[in-house]
Each structure stands twice: as structure tokens, then as C-alpha cells.
Design a protein around this motif. Structure first.
Motif, PDB file in Angstrom:
ATOM      1  N   VAL A   1       0.833  -1.209   0.000  1.00 41.93           N
ATOM      2  CA  VAL A   1       0.000   0.000   0.000  1.00 41.93           C
ATOM      3  C   VAL A   1       0.863   1.253   0.000  1.00 41.93           C
ATOM      4  O   VAL A   1       0.591   2.223  -0.719  1.00 41.93           O
ATOM      5  N   VAL A   2       1.934   1.259   0.802  1.00 41.49           N
ATOM      6  CA  VAL A   2       2.824   2.430   0.853  1.00 41.49           C
ATOM      7  C   VAL A   2       3.482   2.666  -0.503  1.00 41.49           C
ATOM      8  O   VAL A   2       3.561   3.802  -0.985  1.00 41.49           O
ATOM      9  N   THR A   3       3.921   1.595  -1.139  1.00 42.02           N
ATOM     10  CA  THR A   3       4.557   1.728  -2.455  1.00 42.02           C
ATOM     11  C   THR A   3       3.571   2.224  -3.498  1.00 42.02           C
ATOM     12  O   THR A   3       3.890   3.095  -4.318  1.00 42.02           O
ATOM     13  N   MET A   4       2.342   1.664  -3.499  1.00 43.29           N
ATOM     14  CA  MET A   4       1.328   2.135  -4.444  1.00 43.29           C
ATOM     15  C   MET A   4       1.007   3.602  -4.211  1.00 43.29           C
ATOM     16  O   MET A   4       0.806   4.364  -5.163  1.00 43.29           O
ATOM     17  N   THR A   5       0.962   4.014  -2.946  1.00 39.17           N
ATOM     18  CA  THR A   5       0.694   5.419  -2.632  1.00 39.17           C
ATOM     19  C   THR A   5       1.770   6.319  -3.221  1.00 39.17           C
ATOM     20  O   THR A   5       1.475   7.378  -3.798  1.00 39.17           O
ATOM     21  N   SER A   6       3.037   5.924  -3.087  1.00 43.78           N
ATOM     22  CA  SER A   6       4.145   6.713  -3.642  1.00 43.78           C
ATOM     23  C   SER A   6       4.037   6.843  -5.159  1.00 43.78           C
ATOM     24  O   SER A   6       4.154   7.939  -5.718  1.00 43.78           O
ATOM     25  N   LEU A   7       3.800   5.727  -5.821  1.00 46.12           N
ATOM     26  CA  LEU A   7       3.738   5.739  -7.287  1.00 46.12           C
ATOM     27  C   LEU A   7       2.555   6.563  -7.790  1.00 46.12           C
ATOM     28  O   LEU A   7       2.675   7.302  -8.773  1.00 46.12           O
ATOM     29  N   ILE A   8       1.406   6.442  -7.113  1.00 44.65           N
ATOM     30  CA  ILE A   8       0.232   7.219  -7.516  1.00 44.65           C
ATOM     31  C   ILE A   8       0.474   8.697  -7.284  1.00 44.65           C
ATOM     32  O   ILE A   8       0.094   9.546  -8.107  1.00 44.65           O
ATOM     33  N   ALA A   9       1.120   9.041  -6.165  1.00 43.80           N
ATOM     34  CA  ALA A   9       1.421  10.447  -5.876  1.00 43.80           C
ATOM     35  C   ALA A   9       2.356  11.035  -6.936  1.00 43.80           C
ATOM     36  O   ALA A   9       2.173  12.183  -7.369  1.00 43.80           O
ATOM     37  N   ILE A  10       3.353  10.270  -7.350  1.00 43.15           N
ATOM     38  CA  ILE A  10       4.268  10.727  -8.402  1.00 43.15           C
ATOM     39  C   ILE A  10       3.485  10.984  -9.692  1.00 43.15           C
ATOM     40  O   ILE A  10       3.692  11.980 -10.391  1.00 43.15           O
ATOM     41  N   LEU A  11       2.553  10.086 -10.004  1.00 46.58           N
ATOM     42  CA  LEU A  11       1.737  10.247 -11.206  1.00 46.58           C
ATOM     43  C   LEU A  11       0.842  11.483 -11.097  1.00 46.58           C
ATOM     44  O   LEU A  11       0.665  12.223 -12.077  1.00 46.58           O
ATOM     45  N   LEU A  12       0.303  11.743  -9.906  1.00 48.76           N
ATOM     46  CA  LEU A  12      -0.542  12.920  -9.708  1.00 48.76           C
ATOM     47  C   LEU A  12       0.253  14.205  -9.902  1.00 48.76           C
ATOM     48  O   LEU A  12      -0.261  15.181 -10.463  1.00 48.76           O
ATOM     49  N   VAL A  13       1.499  14.220  -9.411  1.00 50.67           N
ATOM     50  CA  VAL A  13       2.357  15.391  -9.620  1.00 50.67           C
ATOM     51  C   VAL A  13       2.550  15.638 -11.112  1.00 50.67           C
ATOM     52  O   VAL A  13       2.487  16.780 -11.595  1.00 50.67           O
ATOM     53  N   ARG A  14       2.752  14.560 -11.840  1.00 53.20           N
ATOM     54  CA  ARG A  14       2.965  14.677 -13.296  1.00 53.20           C
ATOM     55  C   ARG A  14       1.708  15.177 -14.010  1.00 53.20           C
ATOM     56  O   ARG A  14       1.787  15.947 -14.970  1.00 53.20           O
ATOM     57  N   LEU A  15       0.515  14.756 -13.534  1.00 48.40           N
ATOM     58  CA  LEU A  15      -0.728  15.076 -14.238  1.00 48.40           C
ATOM     59  C   LEU A  15      -1.310  16.434 -13.853  1.00 48.40           C
ATOM     60  O   LEU A  15      -1.891  17.126 -14.699  1.00 48.40           O
ATOM     61  N   TYR A  16      -1.178  16.819 -12.566  1.00 52.32           N
ATOM     62  CA  TYR A  16      -1.925  17.975 -12.083  1.00 52.32           C
ATOM     63  C   TYR A  16      -1.053  19.167 -11.666  1.00 52.32           C
ATOM     64  O   TYR A  16      -1.558  20.107 -11.070  1.00 52.32           O
ATOM     65  N   THR A  17       0.231  19.115 -11.951  1.00 52.50           N
ATOM     66  CA  THR A  17       1.083  20.268 -11.681  1.00 52.50           C
ATOM     67  C   THR A  17       1.829  20.637 -12.955  1.00 52.50           C
ATOM     68  O   THR A  17       1.661  19.990 -13.997  1.00 52.50           O
ATOM     69  N   LYS A  18       2.659  21.641 -12.853  1.00 51.60           N
ATOM     70  CA  LYS A  18       3.398  22.105 -14.026  1.00 51.60           C
ATOM     71  C   LYS A  18       4.790  21.489 -14.118  1.00 51.60           C
ATOM     72  O   LYS A  18       5.632  21.960 -14.904  1.00 51.60           O
ATOM     73  N   GLU A  19       5.027  20.480 -13.305  1.00 42.45           N
ATOM     74  CA  GLU A  19       6.344  19.835 -13.356  1.00 42.45           C
ATOM     75  C   GLU A  19       6.529  19.135 -14.706  1.00 42.45           C
ATOM     76  O   GLU A  19       5.601  18.516 -15.240  1.00 42.45           O
ATOM     77  N   ARG A  20       7.694  19.221 -15.230  1.00 49.34           N
ATOM     78  CA  ARG A  20       7.994  18.567 -16.498  1.00 49.34           C
ATOM     79  C   ARG A  20       8.278  17.087 -16.281  1.00 49.34           C
ATOM     80  O   ARG A  20       8.390  16.620 -15.149  1.00 49.34           O
ATOM     81  N   SER A  21       8.406  16.369 -17.350  1.00 49.83           N
ATOM     82  CA  SER A  21       8.631  14.922 -17.256  1.00 49.83           C
ATOM     83  C   SER A  21       9.944  14.595 -16.558  1.00 49.83           C
ATOM     84  O   SER A  21      10.144  13.467 -16.096  1.00 49.83           O
ATOM     85  N   ARG A  22      10.851  15.583 -16.456  1.00 50.17           N
ATOM     86  CA  ARG A  22      12.123  15.352 -15.781  1.00 50.17           C
ATOM     87  C   ARG A  22      11.905  14.925 -14.338  1.00 50.17           C
ATOM     88  O   ARG A  22      12.579  14.038 -13.833  1.00 50.17           O
ATOM     89  N   PHE A  23      10.932  15.552 -13.654  1.00 50.15           N
ATOM     90  CA  PHE A  23      10.625  15.160 -12.278  1.00 50.15           C
ATOM     91  C   PHE A  23      10.150  13.707 -12.231  1.00 50.15           C
ATOM     92  O   PHE A  23      10.546  12.937 -11.350  1.00 50.15           O
ATOM     93  N   TYR A  24       9.305  13.341 -13.176  1.00 49.31           N
ATOM     94  CA  TYR A  24       8.732  11.996 -13.214  1.00 49.31           C
ATOM     95  C   TYR A  24       9.841  10.949 -13.273  1.00 49.31           C
ATOM     96  O   TYR A  24       9.871  10.000 -12.480  1.00 49.31           O
ATOM     97  N   TRP A  25      10.771  11.121 -14.195  1.00 41.39           N
ATOM     98  CA  TRP A  25      11.846  10.134 -14.345  1.00 41.39           C
ATOM     99  C   TRP A  25      12.848  10.214 -13.206  1.00 41.39           C
ATOM    100  O   TRP A  25      13.418   9.193 -12.804  1.00 41.39           O
ATOM    101  N   LEU A  26      13.044  11.415 -12.651  1.00 39.88           N
ATOM    102  CA  LEU A  26      13.951  11.564 -11.516  1.00 39.88           C
ATOM    103  C   LEU A  26      13.403  10.833 -10.297  1.00 39.88           C
ATOM    104  O   LEU A  26      14.142  10.137  -9.585  1.00 39.88           O
ATOM    105  N   ALA A  27      12.081  10.963 -10.049  1.00 38.59           N
ATOM    106  CA  ALA A  27      11.457  10.291  -8.907  1.00 38.59           C
ATOM    107  C   ALA A  27      11.516   8.777  -9.068  1.00 38.59           C
ATOM    108  O   ALA A  27      11.844   8.043  -8.126  1.00 38.59           O
TER     109      ALA A  27
END
Length: 487
Positions: free
Chosen positions: A222-248
Motif C-alpha cells: 500500500v505504501v509503495t502504491m501510494t508513492s507511485l500514484i502520488a508521483i503520477l498525480l504530480v505529473r498530471l496535475y502540476t506544471k512539473e515537467r517529465s524530468r521530475f517523473y523520471w527523476l522520482a
């Protein structure tokens, strides 16, 4: 507006195809009740007071109710929707105190030989009031205030029904969120609901019994799924570029690579790695929320913290809040336990009955499992197993196709409405039918826990049949009164 001539001519615009589908399902349901009630004695099957004869009476009254609805002016449904809703809330509250205890619930009003379940009719008034509210010119489904108002309309009757100890009937109200989604509800809420179910199932399925070395598999998952979903939410709903996604993702891979390497020399609990990554993510999100002054970052942090709190509440809710029979039904559905003599008995016998029907079925009144009453509640909640045994795979598929056709037709009717009130109401009807069908059939074949909701038009009983009849015929009346010059 359109002319009085157009209004008086509404009867020519009634959708008779939907009525034909309704009558087809009602008649097929009556034959299914005959099959479920048959016990080798044909005379008892049609005796006065038997289940088939009583259902025939309910069907006759339902048809009368339906066609009476078609004679009512549509303005009444819209203008009196708040009155209907408040009156039904009062009746639901009254039912808690005056209804007798029937199988552990206080949800049936007994009036002489007649038993009525107000929760079945509350779906109609809730659909009308929700449609009325969303159709107001000053109401827009956007922002927290409007969400609270719309959710409150749905959850107030849910709370009253839960107080009657009718969990199944209360869960049906989830279907209204499909109508809200059509009217602009953000998909975030559907995502949160999906995550809640996913985390709940994962925590229960893996709890206690499965350990990976020194790591609790349930909590880590559950903790791991929460982390991965949160990373995806940052990618979808903020202005962060894909660089953050791959860095995370890269940091996650490196952290676990190091942890795996260390595990060859010292005991390692991978849960600490998961929590460490999650803490870093939350800190970063909160910092970005302050720096960028963007609410999306803060909401993602709330999602993460809420998910962890939810994880630790699962065990308490399951063991302390849920009743023993509810716990067992969930365990059986998840394959944690079988309990073929207790909570799993109904589903096991239902599967046997459906499987014994084979491809073409045993034929009308020839189902041995149903005739010998192996399946409890086989003419109410588990009536689909009668269809499976007597009509086989072919009959079951044809029935599901008929249901699908009706639901698709209702969605089509809803989409062609020229008024928001009628459109919202139509999608509410479609959502309710879809939920009932999916949960009931899934329950009978063991895909979802047994929660006790009827199969529309098939399960024995007047309240359910009349409730569905009102839902459909009110929509038909609204559709017939739409402006004929549009669409």
C-alpha cells in the motif's frame, strides 16, 4: 417555449422501445420466479398467495403505476422534487423506529399483509432532487461548496438507510456519482474511490500471513502504491515537467537497489525504504506548494497522508466496525476463507446451480438445484442462479444483453434531453440500474461480496419492482415532454 399543441401531443413521443424492454424483463422475471418457486407441485405454484401469483399482482400494479406516471405533467416532478425528497427523508427516519426487526434490519414498513421498503423509493426522490439542484441556474458543479452540497444530497439518505442496518441498499447510492461525473465532477473523486477499494483489498488480502523476509507485504504494497500514484498525480496535475517523473522513479529504483544489496549482508525491512521515499516526496510536495503557491501540491500531500491514515484504519474498521457476517462475506469474496457451511454457502450453491445449467440449460421448471432449494434466497437476491440453471449460458447471456440494451437506451434518452433536470435524472436512472445489475450478478457468481441487493425486475417483491418502474417511467415522461424542435 413550444406550443400547447406540441405539449398535448407528447403521448406520440413516448419511447415504446424502452417500455417493450421493461415489459420483456418483467415477464422474464416472473417466469424466473416460477422456476425458483417450483417444488414438483404445479398446483401450489399457482395457488393464491404463492410467490408467482403475488409477483403477478405486483407486476399488474407496477404497470398501472407506470402508465399513470405517463399522464402526470412533468412540471410536478421538477417543482415538487424538494418536497418529495424531504418527505422521503422523514419516512426513512420514521422507519428506523417503527419498522419491525426482519432478518436483523429495520427497513420494512408492515401495513397489514403488505410490506414496503422505503429505501427502494428513496432512490427515486434522491434522483429527482439531485437533478433539481444541478439544474438551478445559480448552481455549478465546481468547487468545494458545490461538491459538499451535491454529496450531502446523496449521503443523507445513505446515513438513514445505514441506521436501518441495510448496507446493500445504502451502497446503491454510489451510482449517483456517475451522473455527477457526467455533469462535470472531477475524475479525482473516482480515482480516490478506486484507490480506497484497492488499498482495502490489498491490506486485507495480504495482512499478517505474508511476509517478505522482515517486510510486512500488505503495508509495503500500500505504501509503495501510494508513492507511485502520488508521483503520477504530480505529473498530471502540476506544471512539473517529465524530468521530475523520471527523476522520482530513478531515485526509487536506486533506493531499492541499495536496500536489496544490503539485504545480502544484514536484515533489511524494505518497508523503511518505502516510508523514507514517501517522506521525501511529501516534504518536496509541501515545499513546492509554498514556493509555487499551487493548491494541487497541497492536495497531493493530503492524499498521501490520508492514504497512510486509511491504511492503518482498515484493520480497525474490518474487525471492530463491520459485523461478523459482513467480515466473512468479504473474506469469502477475496478468497481468504471458504466457509462452505457458513458465509460462503450461498455463493457456492449458486455457482453449482449455474454451472449445472451448462450451455443451453436444463429447461423451464427443470432445475434440480432450485427445485430442491439448495440456494437460499433463490427467488430474491440469488435469482440469477435460477436463470443460469434453467436457461444455461445462452439464456444468461441473452438476459445480460437485454439489460445492457436497456441501460444503453436510457443513456441515449438522457443525452438527448434539452433540459439539465431531465439529463441528470436520466443518467441517475442508468447508474442505478448498472450498479444493481453489476453487483447482483457479481455477487451470485462470487466476484463481489454478498451485500443483498435485488436484480432489477427479476427479484421477488413489490417495493423493488415499483421503485424501478417509477425510475424508468418518470424518465419516459420527461423524455416525451422534451422540446420536439431540438434534437
Amino acid at each position: 417555449m413550444y406550443s400547447n399543441g406540441d405539449r398535448t401531443d407528447y403521448k406520440k413521443r413516448i419511447d415504446w422501445f424502452t417500455i417493450a424492454l421493461y415489459l420483456l424483463l418483467v415477464v422474464a422475471g416472473w417466469f424466473a420466479i416460477c422456476g425458483a418457486s417450483y417444488d414438483f407441485d404445479m398446483s401450489r405454484l399457482f395457488a393464491f398467495g404463492s410467490r408467482p401469483m403475488m409477483q403477478l399482482l405486483w407486476i399488474g400494479l407496477a404497470v398501472v403505476i407506470g402508465f399513470m406516471v405517463l399522464l402526470i405533467e412533468t412540471d410536478i416532478f421538477e417543482s415538487l422534487a424538494p418536497v418529495f425528497y424531504v418527505a422521503m427523508l422523514g419516512l426513512l427516519a420514521l422507519t428506523i423506529f417503527i419498522a419491525p426487526d426482519i432478518k436483523g434490519s429495520h427497513s420494512w414498513l408492515v401495513i397489514g399483509p403488505l410490506r414496503l421498503q422505503p429505501a427502494e423509493f428513496a432512490k427515486v426522490t434522491t434522483a429527482l432532487f439531485l437533478a433539481w439542484k444541478l439544474s438551478q441556474s445559480d448552481f455549478v458543479l465546481r468547487g468545494m461548496k458545490s461538491y459538499v452540497y451535491a454529496f450531502g444530497i446523496i449521503f443523507i439518505p445513505v446515513l438513514l438507510i445505514l441506521m436501518q442496518n441495510e448496507t446493500g441498499s445504502a451502497l446503491v447510492y454510489v451510482a449517483f456519482f456517475l451522473a455527477l461525473y457526467r455533469e462535470g465532477l472531477t475524475g479525482i473523486f473516482l480515482g480516490i474511490a478506486f484507490c480506497a477499494v484497492l488499498f482495502f483489498v490489498t491490506a486485507l488480502k495480504l495482512q499478517g500471513d505474508l511476509w517478505w523476509g522482515h517486510t510486512d507485504a500488505a503495508e509495503w504494497s500500500v505504501v509503495t502504491m501510494t508513492s507511485l500514484i502520488a508521483i503520477l498525480l504530480v505529473r498530471l496535475y502540476t506544471k512539473e515537467r517529465s524530468r521530475f517523473y523520471w527523476l522520482a522513479l530513478g531515485l526509487t529504483a536506486i533506493a531499492y537497489g541499495v536496500s536489496i544489496a544490503l539485504s545480502y549482508f544484514v536484515p533489511v525491512n524494505f518497508l523503511w525504504t518505502a516510508y523514507g521515499l514517501l517522506v521525501l516526496l511529501v516534504v518536496w510536495v509541501l515545499v513546492m506548494a509554498v514556493r509555487r503557491y499551487l493548491l494541487a501540491y497541497l492536495l497531493i500531500a493530503v492524499f498521501v497522508l490520508g492514504s497512510i491514515g486509511y491504511l492503518f484504519s482498515v484493520d480497525y474498521v474490518f474487525n471492530e466496525v463491520m459485523q461478523p457476517h459482513q467480515q466473512m462475506r468479504i473474506k469469502v469474496a477475496l478468497g481468504i476463507e471458504e466457509d462452505l457451511r457458513g458465509g460462503g454457502y450461498n455463493v457456492d450453491q449458486s455457482k453449482i446451480a449455474i454451472g449445472s445449467g451448462g450451455f443451453l440449460g436444463k429447461g423451464f421448471l427443470k432445475g434440480t438445484q432450485t427445485k430442491l432449494k439448495y440456494v437460499p434466497e433463490q427467488d430474491t437476491d440469488f435469482i440469477f442462479c435460477t436463470v443460469g440453471e434453467e436457461q444455461g449460458f445462452v439464456g444468461s447471456i441473452l438476459l445480460l444483453i437485454t439489460y445492457a440494451t436497456l441501460i444503453i437506451r436510457i443513456v441515449w434518452l438522457a443525452e438527448r434531453q434539452t433540459k439539465v433536470f431531465s439529463r441528470v435524472y436520466g443518467h441517475s436512472v442508468a447508474g442505478i440500474l448498472l450498479f444493481h445489475l453489476s453487483i447482483n450478478v457479481g455477487m451470485v457468481i462470487g466476484l463481489v461480496p454478498v451485500i443483498g441487493i435485488p436484480l432489477p425486475f427479476f427479484s421477488y417483491g413489490g417495493s423493488s419492482l415499483w421503485g424501478f418502474t417509477l425510475l424508468i417511467f418518470i424518465l419516459l415522461r420527461l423524455d416525451a415532454d422534451r422540446d420536439p424542435r431540438k434534437r
